[in-house]
Design an enzyme around this catalytic site. Structure first.
Site, PDB file in Angstrom:
ATOM      1  N   ASP A  87     -78.704 -41.461 -31.218  1.00 49.25           N
ATOM      2  CA  ASP A  87     -80.179 -42.004 -30.421  1.00 49.25           C
ATOM      3  C   ASP A  87     -80.217 -40.944 -29.419  1.00 49.25           C
ATOM      4  O   ASP A  87     -81.331 -40.652 -29.267  1.00 49.25           O
ATOM      5  CB  ASP A  87     -79.665 -43.111 -29.430  1.00 49.25           C
ATOM      6  CG  ASP A  87     -79.366 -44.380 -30.284  1.00 49.25           C
ATOM      7  OD1 ASP A  87     -79.575 -44.414 -31.648  1.00 49.25           O
ATOM      8  OD2 ASP A  87     -78.946 -45.426 -29.782  1.00 49.25           O
ATOM      9  N   ASP A 137     -68.075 -38.030 -30.874  1.00 49.36           N
ATOM     10  CA  ASP A 137     -68.763 -39.282 -31.335  1.00 49.36           C
ATOM     11  C   ASP A 137     -69.893 -39.616 -30.179  1.00 49.36           C
ATOM     12  O   ASP A 137     -69.535 -39.815 -29.031  1.00 49.36           O
ATOM     13  CB  ASP A 137     -67.794 -40.370 -31.409  1.00 49.36           C
ATOM     14  CG  ASP A 137     -68.565 -41.468 -31.863  1.00 49.36           C
ATOM     15  OD1 ASP A 137     -69.699 -41.720 -32.070  1.00 49.36           O
ATOM     16  OD2 ASP A 137     -67.920 -42.837 -32.133  1.00 49.36           O
ATOM     17  N   GLU A 149     -86.076 -53.264 -32.534  1.00 48.37           N
ATOM     18  CA  GLU A 149     -85.359 -52.708 -33.663  1.00 48.37           C
ATOM     19  C   GLU A 149     -84.360 -54.170 -34.137  1.00 48.37           C
ATOM     20  O   GLU A 149     -84.796 -55.225 -33.546  1.00 48.37           O
ATOM     21  CB  GLU A 149     -84.329 -51.861 -32.910  1.00 48.37           C
ATOM     22  CG  GLU A 149     -83.828 -52.507 -31.861  1.00 48.37           C
ATOM     23  CD  GLU A 149     -82.080 -52.025 -31.811  1.00 48.37           C
ATOM     24  OE1 GLU A 149     -81.424 -52.157 -32.658  1.00 48.37           O
ATOM     25  OE2 GLU A 149     -81.766 -51.613 -30.724  1.00 48.37           O
ATOM     26  N   LYS A 198     -75.366 -47.992 -22.959  1.00 48.78           N
ATOM     27  CA  LYS A 198     -74.250 -49.314 -22.923  1.00 48.78           C
ATOM     28  C   LYS A 198     -73.035 -48.782 -22.018  1.00 48.78           C
ATOM     29  O   LYS A 198     -72.415 -47.691 -22.074  1.00 48.78           O
ATOM     30  CB  LYS A 198     -73.882 -49.581 -24.100  1.00 48.78           C
ATOM     31  CG  LYS A 198     -74.935 -50.261 -24.886  1.00 48.78           C
ATOM     32  CD  LYS A 198     -74.384 -50.794 -26.452  1.00 48.78           C
ATOM     33  CE  LYS A 198     -75.592 -51.098 -27.099  1.00 48.78           C
ATOM     34  NZ  LYS A 198     -76.083 -49.600 -27.952  1.00 48.78           N
TER      35      LYS A 198
HETATM   36  N1  PSU Z   1     -79.205 -52.713 -27.575  1.00 45.46           N
HETATM   37  C1  PSU Z   1     -78.306 -53.704 -27.721  1.00 45.46           C
HETATM   38  N2  PSU Z   1     -77.422 -54.110 -28.591  1.00 45.46           N
HETATM   39  C2  PSU Z   1     -77.250 -53.321 -29.697  1.00 45.46           C
HETATM   40  C3  PSU Z   1     -77.952 -51.944 -29.667  1.00 45.46           C
HETATM   41  C4  PSU Z   1     -78.818 -51.939 -28.757  1.00 45.46           C
HETATM   42  O1  PSU Z   1     -78.423 -54.799 -26.884  1.00 45.46           O
HETATM   43  O2  PSU Z   1     -76.406 -53.401 -30.418  1.00 45.46           O
HETATM   44  C5  PSU Z   1     -77.959 -51.083 -30.760  1.00 45.46           C
HETATM   45  C6  PSU Z   1     -78.768 -49.925 -31.109  1.00 45.46           C
HETATM   46  O3  PSU Z   1     -79.552 -50.175 -32.321  1.00 45.46           O
HETATM   47  C7  PSU Z   1     -78.052 -48.458 -30.652  1.00 45.46           C
HETATM   48  C8  PSU Z   1     -77.156 -48.858 -31.454  1.00 45.46           C
HETATM   49  O4  PSU Z   1     -78.818 -47.619 -31.442  1.00 45.46           O
HETATM   50  O5  PSU Z   1     -76.583 -50.094 -30.875  1.00 45.46           O
HETATM   51  C9  PSU Z   1     -75.966 -47.814 -30.874  1.00 45.46           C
HETATM   52  O6  PSU Z   1     -75.237 -47.299 -32.034  1.00 45.46           O
HETATM   53  P1  PSU Z   1     -74.121 -46.254 -31.952  1.00 45.46           P
HETATM   54  O7  PSU Z   1     -73.261 -46.458 -30.468  1.00 45.46           O
HETATM   55  O8  PSU Z   1     -73.191 -46.559 -33.024  1.00 45.46           O
HETATM   56  O9  PSU Z   1     -74.911 -45.093 -32.075  1.00 45.46           O
HETATM   57 MN    MN Z   2     -71.268 -42.939 -33.111  1.00 48.00          MN
END
Ligand code: PSU
Ligand code: MN
Length: 306
Positions: A150, A146, A29, A167
Site C-alpha cells: 500500500d 514486511d 475495495e 492500522k
Molecule cells: N481496512 C480495513 N480492513 C482491512 C483492510 C483495510 O478496515 O482488512 C485491508 C486493505 O485491503 C489493506 C490491507 O490494503 O488490509 C493491508 O494488508 P497488508 O497489511 O497485508 O498489506
Molecule cells: Mn505484508
C-alpha cells in the site's frame, strides 16, 4: 485522470451509466470484505459503504476480480460471493497480473487490497477511493522487511485515499516516516494528529489539516495539477462514540503479535484476534469507520466533480 482504453473491465450497469453521465465515482475495495471482517458483518459493511457513497451524491464502484476479470462495481450476488466464499485470493499490486492472466492454476476469484484497488481505480478514471485502514510497516519490519505494498502504491498512483489512518497493529512511527519519504500528502480531516484506525490519535502529526470536503478537494486538485503522481491520503478519525484507546488495544496486540503468521495472512489474522480480545468492540469501530470514510469520499467526489 483518464481511463486506459485498452484495459478490459467488467463494469456494473450503475458504474457504466455514471461514467457516461460524468457523475462522480468513489472506488471501494474488497479485501476488507473477504479478509478483514467476518460474515455477516462484512456484507453489511460492503452494502453500507455503497449506500453512504450514494447518500453523499456519488456512485460507488467496489472492485474485485471475478472469473479472472477485473470488475468495477459489483452486483449483489458477486458481493455475496466475496463475503462468503472461502477461496478468495487477497490481491495486491504483484498479484493482479496473475489473477487476470487466465493461466491454469491462477486464482480467478480475488479481493483487491488498497494497492490493487488504487490501480484499478486509476485505470477506470476514478479519482478517489475509501477504505478502513491502510497497510504500512509491520512491527519488526526493520528486520523482516514486511512493509505493505500500500505504501508504494500511495507513492506512485494518483488516486486520493480516504482512511482512518494506518492500522494500529503496525509500527506507526515507521509507517509515518515512510509516508513522508515517499512523498505522500498526509491530510488530517478535522484533526492535526494522524489517527490510528480504531483509535483517534497516534501522537504523530499530519502534514496539514482540512476542515471541509471543499478543502480536501482543493488539495487533491492542487496535487493533480503538479502532475507528480502519488496520493493525497486523507485520514478521518473514527467516530468518538466507538473509538478505542491506544493503551487498551496495545495490551491485546502485545499479547498476540508473536503468534501472528507471516506474509499476507498477518493482517487478517491480527484483525480477527483483536476483535476477539476486545469483545467485538474493535469490530464495531471498524464497521463504523469504513462507512464514515465512504460518506466522506462521496462528499469529496461530489466537490471534485463540481
Ligand atoms: N481496512 C480495513 N480492513 C482491512 C483492510 C483495510 O478496515 O482488512 C485491508 C486493505 O485491503 C489493506 C490491507 O490494503 O488490509 C493491508 O494488508 P497488508 O497489511 O497485508 O498489506
Ligand atoms: Mn505484508
Amino acid at each position: 485522470m483518464t481511463a486506459n482504453p485498452d484495459f478490459d473491465f467488467r463494469m456494473s450497469t450503475e458504474v457504466d451509466a455514471a461514467r457516461r453521465a460524468g457523475r462522480p465515482l468513489v472506488a471501494l475495495e474488497s479485501t476488507l470484505i473477504s479478509h478483514g471482517l467476518p460474515y455477516p458483518e462484512n456484507i453489511e459493511v460492503a452494502q453500507g459503504a455503497e449506500v453512504a457513497v450514494r447518500d453523499a451524491g456519488a456512485v460507488p464502484a467496489t472492485m474485485a476480480v471475478l472469473d479472472g476479470h477485473a470488475h468495477v462495481g459489483l452486483a449483489d450476488d458477486d458481493m455475496h460471493r466475496l463475503a462468503t466464499a472461502s477461496d478468495v485470493a487477497k490481491l495486491s499490486r504483484r498479484d493482479l497480473a496473475i489473477a487476470l492472466s487466465g493461466v491454469p492454476g491462477a486464482p480467478t476469484l480475488g479481493a483487491t487490497t488498497v494497492s490493487a484497488t488504487m490501480i484499478l481505480a486509476e485505470r477506470a478514471g476514478i479519482d478517489i477511493f475509501a477504505t478502513g485502514g491502510i497497510g504500512g510497516v509491520h512491527r519488526g519490519g526493520e528486520s523482516s522487511m514486511d512493509v505493505s505494498a500500500d505504501l508504494f502504491e500511495l507513492a506512485h498512483t494518483p488516486v486520493a485515499v480516504v482512511c482512518s489512518g494506518p492500522k494500529l497493529i503496525l509500527d506507526l512511527a515507521r509507517t509515518r516516516e515512510v509516508l513522508e519519504t515517499m512523498g505522500v500528502t498526509l491530510v488530517g480531516y478535522r484533526t492535526d494528529d494522524m489517527p490510528a484506525f480504531w483509535a483517534r490519535h497516534s501522537g504523530l502529526a499530519v502534514d496539514c489539516r482540512a476542515d471541509s470536503p471543499a478543502e480536501l478537494a482543493a488539495i487533491i486538485r492542487s496535487r493533480a495539477g503538479l502532475g507528480i503522481g502519488g496520493a493525497v491520503l486523507i485520514c478521518n478519525p473514527v467516530d468518538p462514540a466507538l473509538a478505542l484507546e491506544i493503551d487498551e488495544i496495545e495490551g491485546w496486540i502485545e499479547a498476540c503479535i508473536d503468534s501472528a503468521p507471516a506474509g499476507a495472512a498477518a493482517t487478517p489474522w491480527l484483525l480477527a484476534e483483536i476483535a476477539k480480545r476486545s469483545g467485538g468492540r474493535s469490530l464495531a469501530a471498524n464497521k463504523r469507520l469504513i462507512i464514515d470514510n465512504a460518506a466522506l469520499a462521496g462528499a469529496v467526489a461530489a466537490q471534485l466533480g463540481a
